[in-house]
Motif scaffolding. Structure first.
Motif, PDB file in Angstrom:
ATOM      1  N   ILE A   2       0.741  -0.892   0.322  1.00 44.34           N
ATOM      2  CA  ILE A   2      -0.269  -0.016   0.150  1.00 44.34           C
ATOM      3  C   ILE A   2       1.118   1.294  -0.232  1.00 44.34           C
ATOM      4  N   ILE A   3       1.878   1.616   0.985  1.00 42.95           N
ATOM      5  CA  ILE A   3       2.748   2.368   0.941  1.00 42.95           C
ATOM      6  C   ILE A   3       3.494   2.754  -0.561  1.00 42.95           C
ATOM      7  N   ILE A   4       3.599   1.743  -1.722  1.00 39.30           N
ATOM      8  CA  ILE A   4       4.485   1.587  -2.509  1.00 39.30           C
ATOM      9  C   ILE A   4       3.621   2.773  -3.674  1.00 39.30           C
ATOM     10  N   LEU A   5       1.961   1.830  -3.411  1.00 43.11           N
ATOM     11  CA  LEU A   5       1.334   2.941  -4.292  1.00 43.11           C
ATOM     12  C   LEU A   5       0.810   3.954  -4.052  1.00 43.11           C
ATOM     13  N   LEU A   6       0.790   3.938  -2.737  1.00 45.26           N
ATOM     14  CA  LEU A   6       0.775   5.606  -1.875  1.00 45.26           C
ATOM     15  C   LEU A   6       1.795   6.236  -2.770  1.00 45.26           C
ATOM     16  N   GLN A   7       2.871   5.950  -2.501  1.00 47.59           N
ATOM     17  CA  GLN A   7       4.097   7.054  -3.430  1.00 47.59           C
ATOM     18  C   GLN A   7       3.994   6.968  -4.488  1.00 47.59           C
ATOM     19  N   ALA A   8       3.707   6.079  -5.366  1.00 46.43           N
ATOM     20  CA  ALA A   8       3.612   6.117  -7.137  1.00 46.43           C
ATOM     21  C   ALA A   8       2.844   7.169  -6.994  1.00 46.43           C
ATOM     22  N   PHE A   9       1.899   7.354  -6.793  1.00 47.08           N
ATOM     23  CA  PHE A   9       0.106   8.002  -6.773  1.00 47.08           C
ATOM     24  C   PHE A   9       0.854   9.957  -5.927  1.00 47.08           C
ATOM     25  N   TYR A  10       1.817   9.452  -5.094  1.00 43.42           N
ATOM     26  CA  TYR A  10       1.564  11.140  -5.018  1.00 43.42           C
ATOM     27  C   TYR A  10       3.193  11.272  -5.524  1.00 43.42           C
ATOM     28  N   LEU A  11       3.952  10.973  -5.774  1.00 42.78           N
ATOM     29  CA  LEU A  11       4.737  11.138  -7.064  1.00 42.78           C
ATOM     30  C   LEU A  11       3.866  11.726  -8.290  1.00 42.78           C
ATOM     31  N   ILE A 122      -3.476   7.917 -37.078  1.00 41.39           N
ATOM     32  CA  ILE A 122      -4.671   7.575 -36.248  1.00 41.39           C
ATOM     33  C   ILE A 122      -4.984   9.514 -35.700  1.00 41.39           C
ATOM     34  N   LEU A 123      -6.695   8.952 -35.754  1.00 42.53           N
ATOM     35  CA  LEU A 123      -7.050  10.743 -35.678  1.00 42.53           C
ATOM     36  C   LEU A 123      -6.873  10.955 -34.302  1.00 42.53           C
ATOM     37  N   SER A 124      -7.036  12.333 -34.277  1.00 41.15           N
ATOM     38  CA  SER A 124      -7.224  13.104 -33.138  1.00 41.15           C
ATOM     39  C   SER A 124      -8.070  12.115 -33.095  1.00 41.15           C
ATOM     40  N   GLY A 125      -8.023  12.112 -31.217  1.00 43.76           N
ATOM     41  CA  GLY A 125      -8.996  11.537 -30.486  1.00 43.76           C
ATOM     42  C   GLY A 125      -8.975  10.049 -30.267  1.00 43.76           C
ATOM     43  N   ALA A 126      -9.228  10.411 -31.669  1.00 47.58           N
ATOM     44  CA  ALA A 126      -9.000   8.253 -31.235  1.00 47.58           C
ATOM     45  C   ALA A 126      -8.136   6.753 -30.762  1.00 47.58           C
ATOM     46  N   SER A 127      -8.728   6.571 -30.381  1.00 48.40           N
ATOM     47  CA  SER A 127      -8.056   5.701 -29.832  1.00 48.40           C
ATOM     48  C   SER A 127      -6.751   4.766 -29.611  1.00 48.40           C
ATOM     49  N   TRP A 128      -5.456   5.189 -29.152  1.00 53.35           N
ATOM     50  CA  TRP A 128      -4.701   4.603 -29.268  1.00 53.35           C
ATOM     51  C   TRP A 128      -4.027   3.749 -27.702  1.00 53.35           C
ATOM     52  N   PRO A 129      -4.679   2.690 -27.860  1.00 53.68           N
ATOM     53  CA  PRO A 129      -4.129   1.622 -26.282  1.00 53.68           C
ATOM     54  C   PRO A 129      -2.797   1.737 -25.525  1.00 53.68           C
ATOM     55  N   ILE A 130      -3.129   1.477 -24.474  1.00 49.47           N
ATOM     56  CA  ILE A 130      -1.553   1.598 -23.408  1.00 49.47           C
ATOM     57  C   ILE A 130      -0.769   2.804 -23.917  1.00 49.47           C
ATOM     58  N   ALA A 131      -0.143   3.631 -25.167  1.00 45.64           N
ATOM     59  CA  ALA A 131       0.600   4.632 -25.582  1.00 45.64           C
ATOM     60  C   ALA A 131      -0.340   6.476 -25.540  1.00 45.64           C
ATOM     61  N   ASP A 132      -1.938   5.898 -24.939  1.00 44.37           N
ATOM     62  CA  ASP A 132      -2.584   7.284 -24.594  1.00 44.37           C
ATOM     63  C   ASP A 132      -2.494   7.622 -22.937  1.00 44.37           C
ATOM     64  N   PRO A 153      10.534  -0.733  -7.678  1.00 48.98           N
ATOM     65  CA  PRO A 153       8.782  -0.508  -7.449  1.00 48.98           C
ATOM     66  C   PRO A 153       7.836   0.291  -7.585  1.00 48.98           C
ATOM     67  N   VAL A 154       8.345   1.281  -7.203  1.00 46.94           N
ATOM     68  CA  VAL A 154       7.234   2.600  -7.202  1.00 46.94           C
ATOM     69  C   VAL A 154       6.774   2.926  -9.076  1.00 46.94           C
ATOM     70  N   VAL A 155       7.719   2.817  -9.305  1.00 54.86           N
ATOM     71  CA  VAL A 155       7.703   3.110 -11.051  1.00 54.86           C
ATOM     72  C   VAL A 155       6.725   1.811 -11.527  1.00 54.86           C
ATOM     73  N   VAL A 156       7.215   0.491 -11.337  1.00 54.67           N
ATOM     74  CA  VAL A 156       6.103  -0.395 -11.803  1.00 54.67           C
ATOM     75  C   VAL A 156       4.675  -0.661 -10.981  1.00 54.67           C
ATOM     76  N   ALA A 157       4.701   0.429  -9.771  1.00 52.11           N
ATOM     77  CA  ALA A 157       3.139   0.416  -9.449  1.00 52.11           C
ATOM     78  C   ALA A 157       2.937   1.665 -10.331  1.00 52.11           C
ATOM     79  N   LEU A 158       3.518   2.973 -10.391  1.00 57.91           N
ATOM     80  CA  LEU A 158       3.307   3.920 -11.050  1.00 57.91           C
ATOM     81  C   LEU A 158       2.088   3.840 -12.936  1.00 57.91           C
ATOM     82  N   ILE A 159       3.109   2.894 -12.986  1.00 58.01           N
ATOM     83  CA  ILE A 159       2.045   2.277 -14.871  1.00 58.01           C
ATOM     84  C   ILE A 159       1.507   1.572 -13.861  1.00 58.01           C
ATOM     85  N   ILE A 160       1.382   0.872 -13.130  1.00 62.57           N
ATOM     86  CA  ILE A 160       0.287  -0.297 -13.326  1.00 62.57           C
ATOM     87  C   ILE A 160      -0.927   0.659 -12.356  1.00 62.57           C
ATOM     88  N   LEU A 161      -0.769   1.616 -11.761  1.00 64.84           N
ATOM     89  CA  LEU A 161      -2.045   2.945 -10.875  1.00 64.84           C
ATOM     90  C   LEU A 161      -2.467   3.766 -12.720  1.00 64.84           C
TER      91      LEU A 161
END
Length: 183
Positions: A2-11, A122-132, A153-161
């Motif tokens: 939980i602390i890692i998730l909070l650190q990632a979010f707050y960062l 890819i048009l403006s506003g169109a979805s580009w999953p993961i990259a978006d 671990p914080v970087v990985v948590a940040l990506i997942i979040l």
């Protein structure tokens, strides 16, 4: 964990809010004098360089939002709860620098992704999953990386979040009519 998730979010909070600011500012129709495309409607190989949706208003307001958020984080830095979850040493350097780099990096990450979206047709506003979802976080980490070096671990948590929060906030923005599309 939980602390890692909070650190990632707050960062990343300055980057998250910087990324949201252009949509909110546009919906509220603020600072219309800055509502000019960054690419000045220029074309590259008969396609817009970035598109009309990437404006000076969004870039400037997003960066200023990140500075404001970093300023609040700096004010809260000496409170035990916030000291425990922050990775940024706000006593070591100016919050203006961190906020500016966080917001500018996030928005420039989005601009670079838009450039490549246009090149791929890819048009403006169109979805580009993961990259978006990860464009602004990549820019944020690149720009702030020389000031703040989060552990893996914080970087990985940040990506997942971000992969969870970005679509969720977009859906909420769509439901409250701040965004035209749910993605």
């Amino acid at each position: 964990m939980i602390i890692i998730l909070l650190q990632a979010f707050y960062l990343a909070l300055p980057a998250y809010l910087a990324n949201m600011a252009p949509v909110i500012i546009d919906k509220l129709r603020l600072f219309q004098f800055l509502n000019k495309p960054i690419d000045a409607n220029r074309l590259w190989r008969d396609e817009p360089i970035l598109g009309r949706g990437k404006t000076w208003r969004g870039l400037i307001c997003g960066a200023l939002t990140a500075v404001a958020v970093a300023g609040i984080q700096a004010l809260l830095y000496n409170e035990n709860l916030f000291r425990e979850i922050t990775i940024v040493d706000f006593s070591g350097y100016n919050f203006l620098l961190f906020g500016f780099l966080a917001g500018s990096g996030a928005l420039l990450g989005d601009l670079i992704k838009s450039f490549f979206k246009r090149r791929l047709g890819i048009l403006s506003g169109a979805s580009w999953p993961i990259a978006d979802q990860l464009d602004f976080i990549a820019g944020f980490l690149l720009f702030t990386g020389w000031l703040v070096r989060p552990e893996w671990p914080v970087v990985v948590a940040l990506i997942i979040l971000t992969l969870i929060l970005h679509p969720l906030t977009n859906l909420i923005g769509y439901l409250i009519r701040f965004k035209k599309v749910w993605w």
